[in-house]
Design a protein around this motif. Structure first.
Motif, PDB file in Angstrom:
ATOM      1  N   VAL A  49      38.896  -3.275  -0.197  1.00  0.00           N
ATOM      2  CA  VAL A  49      39.485  -4.293  -1.072  1.00  0.00           C
ATOM      3  C   VAL A  49      38.394  -4.898  -1.942  1.00  0.00           C
ATOM      4  O   VAL A  49      37.380  -5.376  -1.427  1.00  0.00           O
ATOM      5  N   LEU A  50      38.617  -4.881  -3.261  1.00  0.00           N
ATOM      6  CA  LEU A  50      37.693  -5.496  -4.213  1.00  0.00           C
ATOM      7  C   LEU A  50      38.513  -6.410  -5.121  1.00  0.00           C
ATOM      8  O   LEU A  50      39.293  -5.948  -5.952  1.00  0.00           O
ATOM      9  N   ARG A  51      38.336  -7.720  -4.945  1.00  0.00           N
ATOM     10  CA  ARG A  51      39.100  -8.712  -5.702  1.00  0.00           C
ATOM     11  C   ARG A  51      38.140  -9.620  -6.455  1.00  0.00           C
ATOM     12  O   ARG A  51      37.442 -10.445  -5.854  1.00  0.00           O
ATOM     13  N   TYR A  69      42.783  -1.564  -2.855  1.00  0.00           N
ATOM     14  CA  TYR A  69      43.193  -2.751  -3.611  1.00  0.00           C
ATOM     15  C   TYR A  69      42.079  -3.096  -4.599  1.00  0.00           C
ATOM     16  O   TYR A  69      40.974  -3.435  -4.194  1.00  0.00           O
ATOM     17  N   LEU A  70      42.384  -3.011  -5.904  1.00  0.00           N
ATOM     18  CA  LEU A  70      41.403  -3.320  -6.943  1.00  0.00           C
ATOM     19  C   LEU A  70      42.020  -4.318  -7.912  1.00  0.00           C
ATOM     20  O   LEU A  70      42.989  -4.010  -8.614  1.00  0.00           O
ATOM     21  N   SER A  71      41.480  -5.519  -7.953  1.00  0.00           N
ATOM     22  CA  SER A  71      42.013  -6.585  -8.802  1.00  0.00           C
ATOM     23  C   SER A  71      40.886  -7.169  -9.645  1.00  0.00           C
ATOM     24  O   SER A  71      39.972  -7.819  -9.127  1.00  0.00           O
ATOM     25  N   LEU A  72      40.973  -6.920 -10.959  1.00  0.00           N
ATOM     26  CA  LEU A  72      39.934  -7.381 -11.894  1.00  0.00           C
ATOM     27  C   LEU A  72      40.538  -8.246 -12.991  1.00  0.00           C
ATOM     28  O   LEU A  72      39.918  -8.445 -14.037  1.00  0.00           O
ATOM     29  N   GLY A  73      41.741  -8.756 -12.796  1.00  0.00           N
ATOM     30  CA  GLY A  73      42.447  -9.513 -13.826  1.00  0.00           C
ATOM     31  C   GLY A  73      41.800 -10.848 -14.147  1.00  0.00           C
ATOM     32  O   GLY A  73      40.952 -11.359 -13.420  1.00  0.00           O
ATOM     33  N   ARG A  74      42.218 -11.412 -15.283  1.00  0.00           N
ATOM     34  CA  ARG A  74      41.772 -12.727 -15.739  1.00  0.00           C
ATOM     35  C   ARG A  74      40.254 -12.842 -15.801  1.00  0.00           C
ATOM     36  O   ARG A  74      39.646 -13.739 -15.241  1.00  0.00           O
ATOM     37  N   PRO A 118      38.436   3.201 -17.306  1.00  0.00           N
ATOM     38  CA  PRO A 118      37.743   4.444 -16.947  1.00  0.00           C
ATOM     39  C   PRO A 118      38.698   5.474 -16.348  1.00  0.00           C
ATOM     40  O   PRO A 118      39.428   5.158 -15.395  1.00  0.00           O
ATOM     41  N   PRO A 119      38.723   6.681 -16.876  1.00  0.00           N
ATOM     42  CA  PRO A 119      39.555   7.735 -16.272  1.00  0.00           C
ATOM     43  C   PRO A 119      39.200   8.005 -14.811  1.00  0.00           C
ATOM     44  O   PRO A 119      40.046   8.485 -14.048  1.00  0.00           O
ATOM     45  N   SER A 120      37.970   7.661 -14.417  1.00  0.00           N
ATOM     46  CA  SER A 120      37.526   7.913 -13.040  1.00  0.00           C
ATOM     47  C   SER A 120      38.344   7.146 -12.021  1.00  0.00           C
ATOM     48  O   SER A 120      38.373   7.513 -10.832  1.00  0.00           O
ATOM     49  N   LEU A 121      39.041   6.079 -12.448  1.00  0.00           N
ATOM     50  CA  LEU A 121      39.881   5.342 -11.504  1.00  0.00           C
ATOM     51  C   LEU A 121      40.992   6.226 -10.960  1.00  0.00           C
ATOM     52  O   LEU A 121      41.572   5.923  -9.913  1.00  0.00           O
ATOM     53  N   GLY A 122      41.293   7.299 -11.658  1.00  0.00           N
ATOM     54  CA  GLY A 122      42.286   8.246 -11.170  1.00  0.00           C
ATOM     55  C   GLY A 122      41.862   8.984  -9.923  1.00  0.00           C
ATOM     56  O   GLY A 122      42.681   9.676  -9.295  1.00  0.00           O
ATOM     57  N   ASN A 123      40.589   8.844  -9.549  1.00  0.00           N
ATOM     58  CA  ASN A 123      40.091   9.497  -8.327  1.00  0.00           C
ATOM     59  C   ASN A 123      40.331   8.657  -7.073  1.00  0.00           C
ATOM     60  O   ASN A 123      40.067   9.126  -5.963  1.00  0.00           O
ATOM     61  N   LEU A 124      40.814   7.424  -7.258  1.00  0.00           N
ATOM     62  CA  LEU A 124      41.001   6.524  -6.121  1.00  0.00           C
ATOM     63  C   LEU A 124      42.310   6.870  -5.413  1.00  0.00           C
ATOM     64  O   LEU A 124      43.326   6.184  -5.548  1.00  0.00           O
ATOM     65  N   SER A 125      42.292   7.895  -4.630  1.00  0.00           N
ATOM     66  CA  SER A 125      43.507   8.456  -4.039  1.00  0.00           C
ATOM     67  C   SER A 125      44.193   7.512  -3.052  1.00  0.00           C
ATOM     68  O   SER A 125      45.380   7.669  -2.763  1.00  0.00           O
ATOM     69  N   SER A 126      43.471   6.532  -2.514  1.00  0.00           N
ATOM     70  CA  SER A 126      44.065   5.602  -1.548  1.00  0.00           C
ATOM     71  C   SER A 126      44.579   4.328  -2.220  1.00  0.00           C
ATOM     72  O   SER A 126      45.188   3.481  -1.548  1.00  0.00           O
ATOM     73  N   LEU A 127      44.354   4.188  -3.518  1.00  0.00           N
ATOM     74  CA  LEU A 127      44.676   2.948  -4.217  1.00  0.00           C
ATOM     75  C   LEU A 127      46.188   2.742  -4.331  1.00  0.00           C
ATOM     76  O   LEU A 127      46.912   3.631  -4.775  1.00  0.00           O
ATOM     77  N   TRP A 128      46.659   1.546  -3.928  1.00  0.00           N
ATOM     78  CA  TRP A 128      48.079   1.215  -4.092  1.00  0.00           C
ATOM     79  C   TRP A 128      48.279  -0.015  -4.968  1.00  0.00           C
ATOM     80  O   TRP A 128      49.396  -0.297  -5.404  1.00  0.00           O
ATOM     81  N   TYR A 129      47.203  -0.755  -5.259  1.00  0.00           N
ATOM     82  CA  TYR A 129      47.304  -1.959  -6.086  1.00  0.00           C
ATOM     83  C   TYR A 129      46.189  -1.931  -7.119  1.00  0.00           C
ATOM     84  O   TYR A 129      45.005  -1.865  -6.778  1.00  0.00           O
ATOM     85  N   LEU A 130      46.578  -1.995  -8.401  1.00  0.00           N
ATOM     86  CA  LEU A 130      45.599  -2.018  -9.490  1.00  0.00           C
ATOM     87  C   LEU A 130      46.013  -3.083 -10.484  1.00  0.00           C
ATOM     88  O   LEU A 130      47.057  -2.985 -11.139  1.00  0.00           O
TER      89      LEU A 130
END
Length: 392
Positions: free
Chosen positions: A177-179, A201-206, A214-226
């Motif tokens: 988790v990175l918030r 879980y990757l949250s970089l809002g606000r 980055p297209p590389s975020l498509g490699n985050l196969s376990s990601l369910w929240y962006l």
């Protein structure tokens, strides 16, 4: 026969030792043996006790962290002193069967602390959780955090961090988790984040992030929240995000992105779902990853089960307090309270419908807009009665 020599035990053949030990006053052998015996019993206890209080590996970084805090209005760090073992300090958790006195978590959420984060936090090498949500930490996010290879949760939401997101956070290869939402971070989203294979879980809002996604975020196969909302991101949404088979929430609004979504086809279903979750978060004060949501209980089901009879049980108490203060003094308080209750019911219903698991069961965005305008008119009706009372 010659005179026989008296028998002398070899253990008692050192009169100099019995009379004086390195110049010390004379001691009986019984006293010496007793002393050595007692010492042999108590020495292990002494060394254990000393070790208990002399572990400076984690103590010094914690004290340095406290030293850089410029304001502690709630006195949250008052226990951080030598009168108490650091494992018992507020916000500090130690654990592990093999290393019970090593710090594994720092949880200082909502303590209104002010100051920068000490780079020496990286010396807490057993850290798995950092939660500094809801404070006023400022300055850069220390690059040294990238040395915490055991770190799993990094939550720095709602502070005033500036600078760029450290690219070497990817060295925390166990990060889940990175918030970083609700800060003043600038620059680009590091391409390197795409290597965090365990990230869910990757949250970089606000923030004030710029550049493209980055297209590389498509490699985050376990990601369910962006969540990337409320930045200054440009360009189109990378087709690579189509590879995120686990993704349930994609929130990218309020940027400068082109109107077309993945594959060049307009898609609003992901944003409708995200809107529903965001609405439920605002009303309940809970997030999808809160500890209460486990054993197949989600924020969606939590809200759905509360409709309609138990609605007020799930509403954020702070929200209810603010509304109670708003209608205080109104001669039609009961009517105003009923109107407010109806508004909350309607909004929770929208949140539940928008966050339905099946996209086919979700509301259309045009219907969401219409319903929200209707609710707003009802709410303004409450405000109108309140303003009228004040003017009279």
């Amino acid at each position: 026969m010659g005179e026989s020599m008296p028998y002398t035990s070899p253990h008692f053949a050192f009169p100099a030792f019995t009379n004086s030990i390195m110049g010390l006053p004379r001691m009986s052998l019984w006293a010496i043996w007793s002393f050595l015996l007692l010492s042999s019993i108590h020495l292990p206890c002494f060394f254990v006790s000393a070790a208990h209080f002399s572990n400076e590996t984690d103590l010094l970084p914690l004290l340095n962290f406290k030293h850089l805090i410029t304001d502690d209005p709630l006195h949250s760090l008052s226990s951080w002193n030598h009168t108490l073992h650091f494992c018992h300090w507020q916000g500090v958790t130690c654990g592990g069967p093999r290393h019970p006195q090593r710090v594994t978590a720092l949880n200082l959420t909502g303590q209104k602390l002010v100051g920068p984060i000490s780079p020496y936090i990286a010396n807490l090498t057993f850290l798995r959780i950092i939660n500094f949500t809801g404070n006023s930490f400022y300055g850069a996010v220390p690059e040294e955090i990238g040395r915490l290879f055991r770190l799993r949760y990094l939550r720095l939401t709602n502070n005033t961090f500036t600078g760029e997101i450290p690219a070497n956070l990817t060295h925390c290869f166990k990060l889940q988790v990175l918030r970083l939402t609700g800060n003043q971070l600038a620059g680009r989203i590091p391409t390197e984040l795409g290597s965090l294979s365990k990230l869910t879980y990757l949250s970089l809002g606000r923030n004030s992030l710029a550049g493209s996604i980055p297209p590389s975020l498509g490699n985050l196969s376990s990601l369910w929240y962006l969540r990337l909302t409320e930045n200054s991101l440009e360009g189109s949404i990378p087709d690579d995000l189509c590879q995120l088979v686990s993704l349930k929430i994609l929130s990218i609004g309020l940027n400068k992105l082109s109107e077309y979504a993945m594959g060049g086809k307009a898609s609003t279903q992901g944003d409708v779902y995200s809107y529903g979750i965001l609405l439920l978060e605002m009303i309940t004060g809970k997030g999808p990853t809160d500890d209460v949501f486990k054993d197949n209980l989600s924020l969606h089901h939590f809200a759905k089960m509360a409709l309609v009879e138990r609605l007020m049980e799930i509403v954020d108490p702070q929200l209810l307090l603010e509304e109670a203060e708003a209608i205080q003094g109104n001669e039609n308080q009961i009517n105003s309270r009923n109107r407010m209750h109806d508004c909350l019911i309607s909004m929770v219903k929208i949140g539940v419908l928008c966050s339905a698991e099946s996209p086919r069961k979700r509301m259309q965005m045009r219907d969401v807009v219409f319903e929200m305008h209707t609710i707003k008119d009802l709410y303004l009706g409450v405000k109108f009665h309140r303003d009228k009372q004040v003017r009279s």
